[in-house]
Design an enzyme around this catalytic site. Structure first.
Site, mmCIF file in Angstrom:
data_model
loop_
_atom_site.group_PDB
_atom_site.id
_atom_site.type_symbol
_atom_site.label_atom_id
_atom_site.label_comp_id
_atom_site.label_asym_id
_atom_site.label_seq_id
_atom_site.Cartn_x
_atom_site.Cartn_y
_atom_site.Cartn_z
ATOM 1 N N HIS A 1 -9.861 1.341 4.467
ATOM 2 C CA HIS A 1 -8.702 1.365 5.306
ATOM 3 C C HIS A 1 -8.907 2.443 6.440
ATOM 4 C CE1 HIS A 1 -4.614 2.462 6.361
ATOM 5 N NE2 HIS A 1 -4.105 1.426 5.671
ATOM 6 N N ASN B 1 0.751 -1.208 0.090
ATOM 7 C CA ASN B 1 0.124 0.086 0.021
ATOM 8 C C ASN B 1 0.840 1.090 -0.079
ATOM 9 O OD1 ASN B 1 -1.723 1.758 0.527
ATOM 10 N ND2 ASN B 1 -2.363 1.242 2.430
ATOM 11 N N LYS C 1 0.029 4.100 -0.347
ATOM 12 C CA LYS C 1 -0.707 5.320 0.239
ATOM 13 C C LYS C 1 -0.391 6.634 -0.635
ATOM 14 C CE LYS C 1 -0.350 3.390 4.858
ATOM 15 N NZ LYS C 1 -0.411 3.244 6.067
ATOM 16 N N GLU D 1 -7.357 4.807 7.617
ATOM 17 C CA GLU D 1 -6.997 6.091 7.283
ATOM 18 C C GLU D 1 -8.104 6.732 6.705
ATOM 19 O OE1 GLU D 1 -3.312 5.468 5.545
ATOM 20 O OE2 GLU D 1 -2.290 5.206 7.442
ATOM 21 N N SER E 1 2.862 -1.980 10.249
ATOM 22 C CA SER E 1 4.403 -2.024 10.613
ATOM 23 C C SER E 1 5.052 -3.399 10.336
ATOM 24 C CB SER E 1 4.669 -1.687 12.129
ATOM 25 O OG SER E 1 4.469 -0.636 12.325
ATOM 26 N N GLU F 1 -5.828 -4.744 10.610
ATOM 27 C CA GLU F 1 -4.882 -3.888 10.954
ATOM 28 C C GLU F 1 -5.297 -3.017 11.901
ATOM 29 O OE1 GLU F 1 -2.593 -2.620 6.968
ATOM 30 O OE2 GLU F 1 -4.593 -1.386 7.150
ATOM 31 N N GLY G 1 1.877 2.174 10.794
ATOM 32 C CA GLY G 1 3.091 3.361 10.655
ATOM 33 C C GLY G 1 3.603 3.755 11.991
HETATM 34 P P1 PGA Z 1 2.484 0.258 7.760
HETATM 35 O O1 PGA Z 1 1.121 0.482 7.169
HETATM 36 O O2 PGA Z 1 3.132 -1.125 7.254
HETATM 37 O O3 PGA Z 1 3.480 1.475 7.228
HETATM 38 O O4 PGA Z 1 2.203 0.276 9.203
HETATM 39 C C1 PGA Z 1 0.135 -0.604 6.699
HETATM 40 C C2 PGA Z 1 -1.134 0.005 6.161
HETATM 41 O O5 PGA Z 1 -1.799 0.984 6.549
HETATM 42 O O6 PGA Z 1 -1.795 -0.766 5.280
#
Ligand code: PGA
Length: 260
Positions: free
Chosen positions: A101, A11, A13, A103, A215, A173, A179
């Site tokens: 997601h 992803n 982003k 976010e 992460s 998640e 993140g």
């Molecule tokens: P990350 O993001 O691996 O940077 O924690 C995962 C995601 O949001 O899909």
């Protein structure tokens, strides 16, 4: 012994400029050609503006990489300034879409109802929906994480026609792991994937595919896939460099070969 095929989605982003995005898919494709990933499906979720060009590279180089959108609007067309529909994605060869997601849920007010409508629109278009679920830290600290994600699944999937079940992948998640560099422990991932599978089976999904995201990196990927029951990963930060993403793919692939 497992029969489910692993899946790893990168992803991106809102990262990388256009040139960097093309460079990344090119580098990844070359790494995969030199040492193929045999048992694992590989998908990248690029920003909308990069989808057409990333798709052209995948096609012309015959890379074994699937294309995913990070979001889509639930409506087919109309007055939705700034939005994109599933039919627009179909014309760009997009076969996967992330739905809900965290976010999008948190920063762009994507309600459970909109998540459910979006998921239906994606599967009706024949695309694979990657439904993201996960709890905030406070929910886990109150011991309510299992009930919380079960409710997310139920509200998104309730009444979904069985003919669409094969198009569903669920990504667990936890928000506190996205993140942050703090990833869930193997026990937490194992416990939650078992729980999600149980809830999905009770809703008549026969072989639900469950990914973990939060992460994931080159250090923890192998342990997570070896010692928990995940079918792969949704990777953010570590998918932005071809080498680290490829190392995660290899870890997944090697563990799967041993587990079979
Ligand atoms: P990350 O993001 O691996 O940077 O924690 C995962 C995601 O949001 O899909």
């Amino acid at each position: 012994m497992t029969t489910r095929r692993p899946l790893v989605i990168g992803n991106w982003k809102m990262n990388l400029d256009f040139v960097e995005a093309l460079h990344l898919v090119q580098q990844l494709g070359v790494l995969m050609k030199n040492r193929p990933v045999e048992h694992t499906d590989v998908v990248v979720a690029a920003p909308f503006v990069d989808l057409r060009s990333v798709s052209s590279i995948i096609d012309s180089e015959r890379f074994a990489i699937g294309l995913c959108a990070q979001h889509v609007n639930a409506q087919e067309n109309g007055p939705h300034t700034g939005e994109i529909s599933t039919s627009m994605l179909t014309r760009l060869n997009v076969e996967w879409v992330l739905v809900g997601h965290s976010e999008r849920r948190v920063h762009y007010f994507m309600s459970d109802e909109i998540v459910a409508d979006t998921l239906r629109s994606v599967v009706r278009a024949g695309q694979h929906a990657v439904l993201c679920v996960g709890e905030e830290l406070s929910v886990r600290e109150n011991g309510e994480h299992e009930a919380f994600v079960a409710a997310q699944l139920e509200s998104a999937l309730h009444g979904l026609d069985e003919k669409f079940h094969a198009l569903l992948t669920v990504a667990y998640e936890p928000l506190w792991a996205i993140g942050t560099g703090v990833n869930a422990t193997v026990e937490q991932v194992h416990e939650m994937t078992a729980h999600l599978r149980k809830v999905l089976r009770s809703m008549s999904f026969s072989a639900p595919q469950v990914l973990y995201g939060g992460s994931v990196n080159t250090e923890n990927a192998a342990t997570l896939v070896r010692e928990s029951d995940v079918d792969g990963f949704l990777v953010g930060g570590a998918s932005l460099k071809a080498e680290s993403f490829y190392a995660i793919l290899q870890a997944c692939d090697d563990c799967y070969a041993i587990k079979r």
